[in-house]
Write a protein that holds these residues in place. Sequence first.
Motif, PDB file in Angstrom:
ATOM      1  N   GLU A   4     -22.756  26.753 -29.850  1.00 44.69           N
ATOM      2  CA  GLU A   4     -23.266  28.027 -29.348  1.00 44.69           C
ATOM      3  C   GLU A   4     -22.155  29.071 -29.334  1.00 44.69           C
ATOM      4  OE1 GLU A   4     -24.497  28.220 -25.282  1.00 44.69           O
ATOM      5  OE2 GLU A   4     -22.838  26.988 -24.570  1.00 44.69           O
ATOM      6  N   LYS A  22     -20.959  25.152 -25.865  1.00 47.36           N
ATOM      7  CA  LYS A  22     -21.573  23.836 -25.959  1.00 47.36           C
ATOM      8  C   LYS A  22     -21.799  23.440 -27.414  1.00 47.36           C
ATOM      9  CE  LYS A  22     -25.537  21.317 -23.990  1.00 47.36           C
ATOM     10  NZ  LYS A  22     -26.739  21.465 -23.126  1.00 47.36           N
ATOM     11  N   TYR A  24     -23.966  21.645 -30.106  1.00 49.92           N
ATOM     12  CA  TYR A  24     -25.379  21.264 -30.243  1.00 49.92           C
ATOM     13  C   TYR A  24     -25.587  20.224 -31.339  1.00 49.92           C
ATOM     14  CZ  TYR A  24     -27.256  24.587 -26.919  1.00 49.92           C
ATOM     15  OH  TYR A  24     -27.570  25.242 -25.757  1.00 49.92           O
ATOM     16  N   GLU A  25     -24.668  20.112 -32.252  1.00 45.00           N
ATOM     17  CA  GLU A  25     -24.788  19.101 -33.305  1.00 45.00           C
ATOM     18  C   GLU A  25     -23.391  18.780 -33.818  1.00 45.00           C
ATOM     19  OE1 GLU A  25     -27.885  18.225 -36.991  1.00 45.00           O
ATOM     20  OE2 GLU A  25     -27.269  20.295 -36.596  1.00 45.00           O
ATOM     21  N   ILE A  43     -26.424  30.328 -32.141  1.00 46.08           N
ATOM     22  CA  ILE A  43     -25.798  29.079 -32.563  1.00 46.08           C
ATOM     23  C   ILE A  43     -25.034  29.322 -33.851  1.00 46.08           C
ATOM     24  CG2 ILE A  43     -26.171  26.673 -33.242  1.00 46.08           C
ATOM     25  CD1 ILE A  43     -26.943  27.142 -30.388  1.00 46.08           C
ATOM     26  N   ARG A 311     -18.919  16.324 -26.522  1.00 46.20           N
ATOM     27  CA  ARG A 311     -20.111  15.513 -26.245  1.00 46.20           C
ATOM     28  C   ARG A 311     -19.750  14.085 -25.861  1.00 46.20           C
ATOM     29  NH1 ARG A 311     -25.265  17.479 -25.284  1.00 46.20           N
ATOM     30  NH2 ARG A 311     -25.501  19.450 -26.364  1.00 46.20           N
TER      31      ARG A 311
END
Length: 400
Positions: A4, A22, A24-25, A43, A311
């Motif tokens: 993001e 953050k 996201y992938e 994103i 993550r």
Amino acid sequence: MKIEIPRDCERLGAVQIYGLQKVYELDSGGYSGQHETSHTDVIRSIPSEALYERQKNMAIVVPVKNERLKLIEGVLVGIPHPCQIIVVSNSPRGPVDRFHIEKEAITNFCKFTNKKVLVVHQKDAAIAKAIELAGYGELLGDDGLVRSGKAEGMIMGTLLARWLDNKYIGFVDSDNYFPGAVHEYVQEYAAGFEMFDTDSTFVRISWNSKPKVMENALFFAKWGRSSVHSNRTLNLLLSHFSGYETEVVKTGNAGEHALTVDLALNIEYAAGYAVETHHYVNILESWGGIMEPKEGVNPREKVTICQLESRNPHLHESKGEEHVEDMIDASLSVIYNSPLCPELLKREIAEERAMRMKLDQPEGVAPVKVYSNLSNLNLDTFLEHCEAAFDSETEALSLV
């Protein structure tokens, strides 16, 4: 990788501190001809090829001291192949030569992976001589060798990264149990440099969680005790100058961080556990527009601090309560003793410390040793003698 875009940004002089971003992938694939951002424009999608290109110019420094060989190997396994790895060991040479054992294990690892690894002992006499001749004797102890300590090893790693002509340098602790976490950190370093492509970019990782065993079950704690104190106090320092309360700083004690080599050569390093927090403070001192700029510092040069939330959970060796208290004291010391720190915040730091340590009354916080920035070192002289040290093929310095 999909990340993001930052929601918040605090600006102080030429310093930009972006809020936590953050992931996201972890792998968003390669180039597809599509726009880098998603249809919502919140994103950022960074192709794997772009990460690879950044990593080709990146050195990853792994400070080591008496770690289990399997732990060290696990960290090396996690570092992406294009990166130049620099292992700076301060393990004892006797009665058992731990460094020799480490070097043998790393050499064997490299035979199977064909990775680029520079292994150096922190007490290498040839490197110490190069540092002395370059006019940076403050890094050396009474024995003429580089002092012991993590910050001292980081400085040595930074100089070696410059010698190897890397553009970026990242740091990864050697006691990380999860190779996958190490891999993610380095990918995020590259992503940060891709998103904020400046000569002075600092990428800092905020762990997603720190697993602990509580009542026979795993509990994924969000913040460590030391991080709570350093983050809060740094935010109070920023708030004092902006006039607005902020919580933008989330990585006051980020051991996993990366920065451009240009920036690494122009900031100070504090000894001991204070090194990461001092980076924040020193950047504000040098580029925040509050104090007179120090010699060799361009106060108009933009410095970008990027904070990414990983993550993977972070699991490392537990070193006990005393270790945590030492980290808190060291981190708060660099803020307390900075000329930027207002009297009100100094009193708050002293009072909080008195409560935490059960003192009868608040007292001042002793300063930690701070090494001047590496622009005070004659880089050409160091590089010249570093070449000579490598050519001599000393046991304590080898490229495997």
